[in-house]
Design a protein around this motif. Structure first.
Motif, PDB file in Angstrom:
ATOM      1  N   LEU A 215     -55.576  74.054 -23.211  1.00 29.83           N
ATOM      2  CA  LEU A 215     -54.880  74.834 -22.202  1.00 29.83           C
ATOM      3  C   LEU A 215     -55.098  76.312 -22.417  1.00 29.83           C
ATOM      4  O   LEU A 215     -55.508  77.044 -21.533  1.00 29.83           O
ATOM      5  CB  LEU A 215     -53.388  74.523 -22.293  1.00 29.83           C
ATOM      6  CG  LEU A 215     -52.818  73.669 -21.172  1.00 29.83           C
ATOM      7  CD1 LEU A 215     -51.326  73.604 -21.315  1.00 29.83           C
ATOM      8  CD2 LEU A 215     -53.235  74.232 -19.845  1.00 29.83           C
TER       9      LEU A 215
ATOM     10  N   GLU B  19     -56.851  78.955 -20.115  1.00 29.29           N
ATOM     11  CA  GLU B  19     -56.175  80.171 -19.677  1.00 29.29           C
ATOM     12  C   GLU B  19     -57.043  81.372 -19.979  1.00 29.29           C
ATOM     13  O   GLU B  19     -57.236  82.251 -19.171  1.00 29.29           O
ATOM     14  CB  GLU B  19     -54.838  80.311 -20.408  1.00 29.29           C
ATOM     15  CG  GLU B  19     -53.739  79.479 -19.809  1.00 29.29           C
ATOM     16  CD  GLU B  19     -53.629  79.731 -18.340  1.00 29.29           C
ATOM     17  OE1 GLU B  19     -53.655  78.773 -17.571  1.00 29.29           O
ATOM     18  OE2 GLU B  19     -53.522  80.906 -17.945  1.00 29.29           O
TER      19      GLU B  19
ATOM     20  N   SER C  98     -60.130  81.567 -20.246  1.00 27.13           N
ATOM     21  CA  SER C  98     -61.264  81.712 -19.337  1.00 27.13           C
ATOM     22  C   SER C  98     -60.809  82.268 -18.007  1.00 27.13           C
ATOM     23  O   SER C  98     -61.524  82.996 -17.344  1.00 27.13           O
ATOM     24  CB  SER C  98     -61.974  80.378 -19.162  1.00 27.13           C
ATOM     25  OG  SER C  98     -61.151  79.520 -18.447  1.00 27.13           O
ATOM     26  N   VAL C  99     -59.584  81.948 -17.656  1.00 28.13           N
ATOM     27  CA  VAL C  99     -59.072  82.527 -16.413  1.00 28.13           C
ATOM     28  C   VAL C  99     -58.946  84.028 -16.569  1.00 28.13           C
ATOM     29  O   VAL C  99     -59.350  84.798 -15.724  1.00 28.13           O
ATOM     30  CB  VAL C  99     -57.708  81.903 -16.068  1.00 28.13           C
ATOM     31  CG1 VAL C  99     -57.047  82.708 -14.959  1.00 28.13           C
ATOM     32  CG2 VAL C  99     -57.893  80.473 -15.633  1.00 28.13           C
ATOM     33  N   PHE C 100     -58.417  84.420 -17.693  1.00 27.88           N
ATOM     34  CA  PHE C 100     -58.218  85.853 -17.873  1.00 27.88           C
ATOM     35  C   PHE C 100     -59.520  86.579 -18.092  1.00 27.88           C
ATOM     36  O   PHE C 100     -59.645  87.745 -17.807  1.00 27.88           O
ATOM     37  CB  PHE C 100     -57.340  86.136 -19.090  1.00 27.88           C
ATOM     38  CG  PHE C 100     -56.018  85.469 -19.007  1.00 27.88           C
ATOM     39  CD1 PHE C 100     -55.423  85.268 -17.781  1.00 27.88           C
ATOM     40  CD2 PHE C 100     -55.361  85.040 -20.137  1.00 27.88           C
ATOM     41  CE1 PHE C 100     -54.190  84.665 -17.699  1.00 27.88           C
ATOM     42  CE2 PHE C 100     -54.137  84.434 -20.051  1.00 27.88           C
ATOM     43  CZ  PHE C 100     -53.546  84.230 -18.836  1.00 27.88           C
TER      44      PHE C 100
ATOM     45  N   GLY D 157     -61.979  87.038 -16.886  1.00 28.64           N
ATOM     46  CA  GLY D 157     -62.517  87.893 -15.829  1.00 28.64           C
ATOM     47  C   GLY D 157     -62.138  89.335 -16.066  1.00 28.64           C
ATOM     48  O   GLY D 157     -62.910  90.241 -15.817  1.00 28.64           O
ATOM     49  N   LEU D 158     -60.959  89.530 -16.542  1.00 28.28           N
ATOM     50  CA  LEU D 158     -60.495  90.907 -16.727  1.00 28.28           C
ATOM     51  C   LEU D 158     -60.397  91.291 -18.195  1.00 28.28           C
ATOM     52  O   LEU D 158     -60.785  92.373 -18.595  1.00 28.28           O
ATOM     53  CB  LEU D 158     -59.120  91.048 -16.099  1.00 28.28           C
ATOM     54  CG  LEU D 158     -59.068  91.655 -14.720  1.00 28.28           C
ATOM     55  CD1 LEU D 158     -57.640  91.852 -14.329  1.00 28.28           C
ATOM     56  CD2 LEU D 158     -59.782  92.986 -14.713  1.00 28.28           C
ATOM     57  N   GLU D 159     -59.815  90.385 -18.966  1.00 33.08           N
ATOM     58  CA  GLU D 159     -59.441  90.769 -20.318  1.00 33.08           C
ATOM     59  C   GLU D 159     -60.640  90.750 -21.246  1.00 33.08           C
ATOM     60  O   GLU D 159     -61.482  89.875 -21.175  1.00 33.08           O
ATOM     61  CB  GLU D 159     -58.393  89.781 -20.838  1.00 33.08           C
ATOM     62  CG  GLU D 159     -56.991  90.133 -20.412  1.00 33.08           C
ATOM     63  CD  GLU D 159     -56.497  91.369 -21.138  1.00 33.08           C
ATOM     64  OE1 GLU D 159     -56.015  91.252 -22.257  1.00 33.08           O
ATOM     65  OE2 GLU D 159     -56.613  92.461 -20.565  1.00 33.08           O
ATOM     66  N   ASP D 160     -60.654  91.678 -22.099  1.00 33.48           N
ATOM     67  CA  ASP D 160     -61.774  91.704 -23.036  1.00 33.48           C
ATOM     68  C   ASP D 160     -61.328  91.285 -24.419  1.00 33.48           C
ATOM     69  O   ASP D 160     -62.011  91.503 -25.395  1.00 33.48           O
ATOM     70  CB  ASP D 160     -62.353  93.104 -23.086  1.00 33.48           C
ATOM     71  CG  ASP D 160     -63.676  93.099 -23.797  1.00 33.48           C
ATOM     72  OD1 ASP D 160     -64.427  92.131 -23.601  1.00 33.48           O
ATOM     73  OD2 ASP D 160     -63.932  94.022 -24.559  1.00 33.48           O
ATOM     74  N   SER D 161     -60.155  90.713 -24.514  1.00 30.43           N
ATOM     75  CA  SER D 161     -59.619  90.415 -25.834  1.00 30.43           C
ATOM     76  C   SER D 161     -60.220  89.118 -26.335  1.00 30.43           C
ATOM     77  O   SER D 161     -59.531  88.199 -26.711  1.00 30.43           O
ATOM     78  CB  SER D 161     -58.111  90.302 -25.759  1.00 30.43           C
ATOM     79  OG  SER D 161     -57.770  89.331 -24.799  1.00 30.43           O
TER      80      SER D 161
ATOM     81  N   ARG E  41     -46.934  82.946  -0.501  1.00 27.09           N
ATOM     82  CA  ARG E  41     -48.178  82.574  -1.187  1.00 27.09           C
ATOM     83  C   ARG E  41     -49.384  83.062  -0.372  1.00 27.09           C
ATOM     84  O   ARG E  41     -49.419  82.924   0.834  1.00 27.09           O
ATOM     85  CB  ARG E  41     -48.241  81.062  -1.323  1.00 27.09           C
ATOM     86  CG  ARG E  41     -49.417  80.547  -2.076  1.00 27.09           C
ATOM     87  CD  ARG E  41     -49.518  79.057  -1.820  1.00 27.09           C
ATOM     88  NE  ARG E  41     -48.461  78.329  -2.509  1.00 27.09           N
ATOM     89  CZ  ARG E  41     -48.637  77.776  -3.705  1.00 27.09           C
ATOM     90  NH1 ARG E  41     -49.789  77.857  -4.311  1.00 27.09           N
ATOM     91  NH2 ARG E  41     -47.669  77.124  -4.285  1.00 27.09           N
ATOM     92  N   ARG E  42     -50.329  83.632  -1.127  1.00 26.99           N
ATOM     93  CA  ARG E  42     -51.501  84.114  -0.394  1.00 26.99           C
ATOM     94  C   ARG E  42     -52.638  83.109  -0.507  1.00 26.99           C
ATOM     95  O   ARG E  42     -52.711  82.367  -1.488  1.00 26.99           O
ATOM     96  CB  ARG E  42     -51.977  85.443  -0.978  1.00 26.99           C
ATOM     97  CG  ARG E  42     -51.110  86.583  -0.588  1.00 26.99           C
ATOM     98  CD  ARG E  42     -51.422  87.733  -1.469  1.00 26.99           C
ATOM     99  NE  ARG E  42     -51.574  87.278  -2.849  1.00 26.99           N
ATOM    100  CZ  ARG E  42     -51.764  88.100  -3.842  1.00 26.99           C
ATOM    101  NH1 ARG E  42     -51.849  89.379  -3.621  1.00 26.99           N
ATOM    102  NH2 ARG E  42     -51.894  87.657  -5.070  1.00 26.99           N
TER     103      ARG E  42
ATOM    104  N   ASP F 276     -56.123  82.625  -1.461  1.00 25.25           N
ATOM    105  CA  ASP F 276     -57.128  83.355  -2.237  1.00 25.25           C
ATOM    106  C   ASP F 276     -58.490  83.299  -1.562  1.00 25.25           C
ATOM    107  O   ASP F 276     -59.232  84.263  -1.514  1.00 25.25           O
ATOM    108  CB  ASP F 276     -57.197  82.756  -3.633  1.00 25.25           C
ATOM    109  CG  ASP F 276     -57.631  83.808  -4.631  1.00 25.25           C
ATOM    110  OD1 ASP F 276     -57.333  84.981  -4.373  1.00 25.25           O
ATOM    111  OD2 ASP F 276     -58.250  83.445  -5.633  1.00 25.25           O
TER     112      ASP F 276
END
Lengths: 568, 758
Positions: free
Chosen positions: B67, B71, B73-75, B77-81, B281-282, B284
């Protein structure tokens, strides 16, 4: 005495630049976010002229950005979105940690997103600017559209890329703007001329990628994010320029239905292009009313050249018109179908290979069958069986090349790059010369046909002029008798030889001398430059052209000797 | 390797859990019929469950790990941690490791217990057999009262539970070692069907029916052999609307009145939506693919901002090398390939090795495709861009646009006559003002007279010394030639003209024989020639104190200047008046080594060329009017334009400088046409032509139009390079002169010939 003390590095170039780290701190962004921002906004580092001055006396290697650029970034609304996202990620993690699933769901629903529209508009203020930079976007989209679901990027991105590339290909087909194709070892290069801009893109071969580990996919993903947005807007505009509806509905359906397998997408292309011409036009356009160019009296030569080029383009656009192709299952279907359709040919394939075939192998009207295997068992008499290279070579040569060199099992003639334009003195491969001769012949034939219609005869006058010139030259050649009179006791006449004068050569020599004399009158500086350029040219000829020619000769000789041996 | 192992574990776990579910079903359906079997089944099930539980724990952990990974991998996109998540992963992996170890331990324990059980095998089976005999009792025979708990809780105790009386049931004594176990495995035919009962710690041998049951369950079938899975089902609740309700119960009241609870909930949500706490809800998918006409209005304000933007350079287009089937010359030879492999990737000319494939289907995928695209990305955002003003000059544009030589005709183009006869190098030539005769002075000590048109040598005069210079009197009414040799200047009367002219020249020489004692007289001695010399044509001999290098006539033909180059003295130039036999030294000071002198064709000016400059003197006012800087090291020769406003100077450093006297004292143009020292220069009297002769054996004829308009600069165009002279002893052409009326040029060379170019 003497006012304030001047401090170093407080004015001048040192204040115009900022190091990357400082810029990052100023924007209060993490390095990856800073990178993302730079990629999206198209900010690139600058190399200061005096690095040491800018670097405040140190010579350490640093990347510098223009302070102006960074100030420009400060006002970017996306920076706020980045921060929001950071907060979002933190909250989400926390929610996971506390196993508050409802919170997780709520957070996910409100995941912050951003749009790149304003950035695109800012980076490419006019449509032509965008078209000029579309090369990279296309290459990237085509690459991503070949990715499988490997987790290297989001599936939505892949699907979007597929959709956009298919839309693009469809536009190219509809507008008939493809100019050149080149099969390289990397992939297939296509070049199209859209609104006066030459756009080149590279499509990889249809194989699964061996994803390298030393590539940062996040960087690529960021670029793709930007490029897909750009490509979408460009596609929209292009479709509307052709009076087509965007987005094309059919394609959507197919992508959703089949999960965007490219082969299937191509079906969409087929279907769509069929539809686009008949259904999707918003306004029934006045068909192909091409604005004829007014004749400007100033440059007749240029005008003629332009006209000739235009004619050639017209011919090229229609080279496959009336031909009916059938693709065997082993030939690269996507590429071939795209190219053939771009030039007005009809194309189909076996029903079992892929949907979208319009006619069968047994169709009697098929003129060419493209086969990429050494031999085929059942052959029909009334069609040519050729290898795929023929199609590409024809496109590049702008004529229908003779089919004989491309039959099954025949060693193919080399495939030449259409992007190379040889200047004088460059090495031209003999195959290219052959093709050029071939196309010239065809042009001649065409011209003759035209001339027969017009019936002009203004040739004779020129010949007369030439005769007069020759006589004058002979007069000039009267020679003084330069023998000493004392020695001339015995008078004898030796039969003179008729000097054959080549007027062309004389003219050439004259021109060469003129040039030599003019070179003598050059200024010192210019002479130096001229000599340098000429030296460079000569060196290039020596090192590249001669070498290639020698290699070719050696190869040909080897081939010949082999053949001889084989005969014995 | 580890994750894969976990994966397998999980999959097997899945199947097991399925089995269990099925087993439960079976139990439900055939609960009452098969009591006796069920017991054993349950035993087994429990046994299995222990394993499952362990597995589940680890699986859950694993899932957690998964999990969090997903998660990430989802982040991502933005996170570089990336590093953080990596650490997490590692921790989890360690956890998993521990989990595995535990499992193994348990497995070992179980094995041990089994061993223990087997000892008591016989007794237990007997007991069991006893029990199974009476089938009637409803109660389960449970000796151990601990209930359905994980038996591992008792693993540290000596007992495994309590019997009905509340007394401890002790674990069987374990005295079987591995060897015994092995032997048992080898000898006991029922070993494979022996199962340990966890609860009692005893071994149970499964009967054939039980084995069959297990097998069936493993295959996913029902435990009961007689159970028909496919028996017809009565569908009570189908999609069809039936006539009668299924139940006869009347509908509740609450189904008619709105629920207050729901109302409360809804109102809360509505309030939250109104206050903006809940956002709808939008979609995407929608936001990503929505495009519109972005460039509908192109405002110029943005355009102005982007003037400094440098668009990224495009990727270079591929050449023939990159083709899948290139011409053979573009393929690498072995050497080139070896070189390519040795080179650093940055130095390579191509980032790939050209390859050739016989057909398109053989072409493989390009392994570095993604790399190259990635590198391009890096280039786009990491490389500094700079506008480089590359000198992209078309060499043809550098060549000055000059009028075509054809349009500037006439000028000499071809060598038409060669005058042969001299044996030494011909230093000087001169053409008679009528243009019929040519005089030449050579190092072989002779002066020759040639007829220009026929190249016939009319006369040869032996003067007895190398001739430095000859000069024909420019006055057409006299026929005189001045010759400089050694330290004397001879005046010859070649008698190559009308009788009248000859006589007039004789008269000029002999008319005034006054020998006034001038100041120059002491330096120079005038003497008449006598005897043999007189017969040859020598009329006058002017004896100088030093070696004479050059003689030159005034345009009127009366004055004659001679040059005696000398560093130290002021006596370098002498001007003689032939009619009065007078000589005079015009200069009182030494201004440098005099190279050449010349009279102005119309005005009373006198040009003196020293080593580096040309001085112009006004003879009437007796002062210097101008000093021209030649910008060359060493002037060799000088010529004055027939109009008198322009001067050309040849120099030993290969240059020819053109002075426009009205323009400046600096050269108007420096011509570096020659490869070697310029020896002689000459103007044509009528045509706008000038020529220069050089040691490289060439004579270059240039067109030099001089305009009357002061604003327009002279037009200088080289029109012809004339070659013909052979270079001997590093000397080429020594002197050059034009025909007075025709566009012909004469040149004399070190190869003892004189050539005429017409």
């Amino acid at each position: 005495m003497g006012g304030l003390q001047k401090k170093k590095f407080e004015r001048g170039s040192a204040t115009n630049y900022i190091t990357r780290n400082k810029a990052r701190k100023k924007l209060s962004l993490s390095l990856p976010d800073f990178r993302r921002l730079c990629i999206l906004k198209g900010i690139y580092p600058h190399e200061p002229k005096h690095k040491k001055k800018v670097n405040k006396g140190s010579t350490a290697a640093r990347t510098f950005y223009l302070l102006k650029d960074i100030r420009f970034l400060l006002h970017e609304p996306i920076v706020g979105k980045f921060r929001d996202y950071k907060v979002f990620v933190r909250k989400l993690k926390r929610a996971y940690g506390k196993t508050e699933w409802s919170a997780v769901e709520r957070l996910r629903e409100n995941k912050p997103t951003y749009k790149l529209d304003h950035i695109i508009k800012e980076r490419y203020p006019s449509f032509i600017d965008a078209l000029r930079d579309i090369d990279d976007a296309l290459c990237m989209c085509f690459l991503f559209s070949t990715f499988a679901r490997t987790g290297k990027c989001h599936v939505q991105t892949i699907q979007l890329c597929r959709r956009l590339t298919v839309e693009w290909m469809n536009y190219v087909i509809a507008s008939r703007s493809l100019k050149k194709v080149f099969i390289s070892i990397k992939g297939i290069y296509y070049q199209a001329e859209v609104m006066g801009q030459l756009i080149t893109w590279l499509v990889p071969y249809q194989f699964s990628h061996d994803h390298p580990t030393d590539v940062d996919y996040r960087v690529m993903a960021t670029f793709t994010e930007m490029y897909t947005t750009l490509q979408g807007f460009v596609n929209f505009r292009l479709y509307h320029s052709l009076n087509l509806i965007y987005p094309p509905k059919v394609m959507f359906m197919y992508i959703i239905q089949f999960g965007g397998v490219l082969t299937l997408c191509l079906y969409a292309v087929q279907k769509l292009s069929a539809l686009s011409s008949s259904l999707a036009r918003v306004v029934s356009s006045a068909e192909e009313e091409e604005a004829e160019l007014d004749q400007f009296p100033e440059d007749i030569e240029k005008m003629e050249a332009r006209e000739k080029e235009q004619q050639q383009q017209e011919v090229q656009k229609k080279i496959f018109v009336g031909l009916k192709f059938f693709l065997n299952r082993e030939s690269p279907r996507e590429s071939l179908a795209f190219v053939i359709r771009c030039f007005g040919g009809e194309v189909s394939w076996d029903k079992s290979v892929c949907i979208g075939s319009t006619y069968d192998v047994k169709d009697e009207t098929i003129t060419h069958q493209i086969v990429d295997r050494p031999s085929i068992e059942k052959q029909y008499i009334n069609r040519y069986y050729i290898q795929p290279q023929w199609v590409y070579d024809c496109v590049n040569a702008k004529i229908l090349l003779p089919v004989e060199d491309y039959f099954l099992g025949v060693t193919l003639p080399p495939h030449l790059s259409p992007f190379v334009e040889e200047k004088d003195g460059d090495y031209v491969p003999p195959e290219k010369l052959k093709i050029m001769a071939c196309s010239e012949e065809k042009n001649l034939v065409r011209k003759q046909e035209e001339e027969e219609e017009e019936e002009d005869d203004e040739d004779d006058e020129e010949e007369d002029n030439e005769d007069e010139e020759e006589e004058a030259e002979e007069k000039n050649l009267k020679r003084w008798n330069n023998k000493d009179p004392r020695e001339r006791y015995e008078v004898k006449v030796t039969p003179g030889k008729v000097k054959v004068e080549n007027p062309e050569r004389l003219e050439q020599e004259e021109k060469a001398e003129e040039k030599r004399l003019a070179i003598m009158m050059m200024k010192k500086k210019e002479k130096y430059l001229y000599d340098k350029i000429m030296f460079g040219k000569k060196r290039k000829v020596r090192e590249v052209c001669n070498k290639l020619a020698a290699k070719r000769k050696a190869h040909d000789d080897a081939e010949k000797s082999k053949k001889k041996k084989a005969r014995k | 390797m580890f994750p894969r192992a976990v994966m397998e574990g999980s999959s097997s776990e899945n199947t097991r859990s399925e089995k269990i579910e099925k087993m439960k079903k079976v139990q439900e359906k055939s609960a009452k019929k098969k009591r006796s079997k069920e017991e054993q089944e349950e035993e087994e099930q429990k046994d299995v469950e222990v394993f499952i539980f362990n597995n589940k724990v680890s699986e859950e952990e694993e899932e957690d790990g998964d999990l969090s990974d997903s998660e990430d991998s989802v982040f991502s996109g933005l996170e570089d941690s990336g590093s953080d998540s990596d650490e997490d992963d590692e921790e989890k992996e360690e956890d998993n490791d521990e989990g595995l170890k535990e499992e193994q331990k348990q497995a070992q324990q179980v094995d041990e217990e089994e061993e223990e059980e087997e000892e008591e095998e016989e007794g237990v089976t007997e007991e069991k057999e006893d029990e199974y005999k009476h089938d009637s009792s409803d109660e389960e025979d449970i000796r151990n009262t601990v209930g359905n708990i994980p038996m591992e809780w008792y693993k540290d105790f000596p007992h495994i539970g309590y019997d009905l009386d509340g007394k401890k049931i002790y674990k069987p004594i374990r005295n079987k070692d591995e060897l015994d176990d092995f032997l048992d495995k080898m000898e006991n035919p029922d070993y494979w069907r022996t199962v340990q009962d966890k609860q009692t710690g005893s071994d149970v041998v499964l009967s054939d029916e039980q084995v069959q049951l297990v097998k069936r369950l493993q295959m996913g079938q029902f435990g009961d052999v007689n159970f028909n899975e496919y028996q017809p089902q009565v569908e009570f609740f189908s999609q069809d609307v039936m006539l009668h309700p299924v139940t006869n119960r009347p509908a509740d009241k609450r189904s008619f009145i709105p629920s207050l609870l729901e109302k409360e909930k809804v109102s809360k949500l509505v309030h939250a939506i109104k206050m903006g706490w809940i956002k709808p809800r939008r979609d995407d998918q929608d936001t990503r693919g929505r495009y519109y006409d972005l460039w509908a209005s192109e405002d110029t304000s943005i355009l102005a901002k982007h003037k400094m933007h440098l668009p990224a350079p495009k990727i270079r287009l591929p050449g023939h090398h990159e083709s899948y089937n290139p011409p053979p010359e573009y393929m690498f030879t072995d050497e080139e390939r070896a070189l390519w492999e040795q080179q650093d990737p940055a130095d390579r000319k191509f980032p790939f090795v050209p390859r050739s494939f016989s057909s398109l289907r053989h072409v493989p995928a390009f392994p570095r495709f993604i790399h190259e695209r990635f590198e391009r990305c890096l280039d786009l955002y990491l490389c500094p861009r700079q506008r480089k003003m590359r000198v992209n000059v078309n060499p043809e544009d550098l060549i000055p646009k000059l009028p075509k030589p054809k349009d500037l005709q006439p000028f000499p183009t071809t060598q038409s006559l060669v005058y042969r006869g001299h044996t030494g190098l011909v230093r000087s030539i001169s053409v008679s003002p009528s243009g019929q005769w040519l005089a030449s002075g050579s190092d072989d000590g002779s002066v020759r007279f040639w007829e220009v048109c026929s190249s016939r040598c009319m006369k040869t005069i032996q003067v007895g010394g190398p001739v430095k210079s000859v000069a024909w009197n420019p006055n057409p009414s006299v026929c005189l030639l001045a010759v400089a040799l050694d330290s004397a200047v001879l005046i010859l009367s070649p008698a190559l003209a009308d009788r009248q002219v000859v006589s007039s020249s004789e008269r000029l020489l002999s008319s005034q024989q006054e020998t006034e004692l001038m100041e120059g007289a002491s330096i120079v001695t005038w003497s008449d020639a006598e005897g043999e010399e007189l017969n040859q044509g020598i009329r006058l001999k002017i004896q100088h104190p030093k070696a004479v290098q050059q003689v030159t006539w005034h345009a009127k033909g009366d004055y004659l200047a001679s040059v005696m180059p000398d560093h130290s003295s002021h006596l370098q130039v002498l001007i003689h008046q032939v009619s009065r036999r007078r000589s005079q030294n015009p200069f009182r000071k030494n201004k440098g080594l005099v190279q050449s002198v010349s009279f102005h064709p119309v005005r009373p000016y006198f040009f003196v060329a020293t080593q580096r400059s040309v001085r112009i003197y006004n003879l009437v006012k007796q002062e210097m009017t101008k000093k021209l800087q030649a910008n060359s090291k060493w002037i060799s020769s000088m010529a004055v334009h027939p109009a008198g406003d322009h001067v050309i100077c040849g120099s030993y450093d290969c240059r020819l400088s053109w002075f426009d006297l009205d323009l400046s004292t600096k050269p108007y143009k420096m011509l570096r046409h020659h490869k070697k020292a310029v020896r002689g220069v000459a103007y044509h009297r009528l045509y706008p032509l000038f020529a220069s002769a050089s040691d490289d054996g060439s004579v270059i004829v240039c067109h030099g139009t001089v305009y009357n308009d002061l604003l327009q600069n002279p037009l200088i165009v080289p029109v012809k390079v004339l070659r013909g002279h052979v270079i001997t002893h590093d000397l080429g052409v020594l002197d050059v002169t034009f025909h007075p009326t025709q566009p012909w040029v004469f040149s004399s060379g070190a190869d003892a010939t004189i050539r005429l170019f017409t």
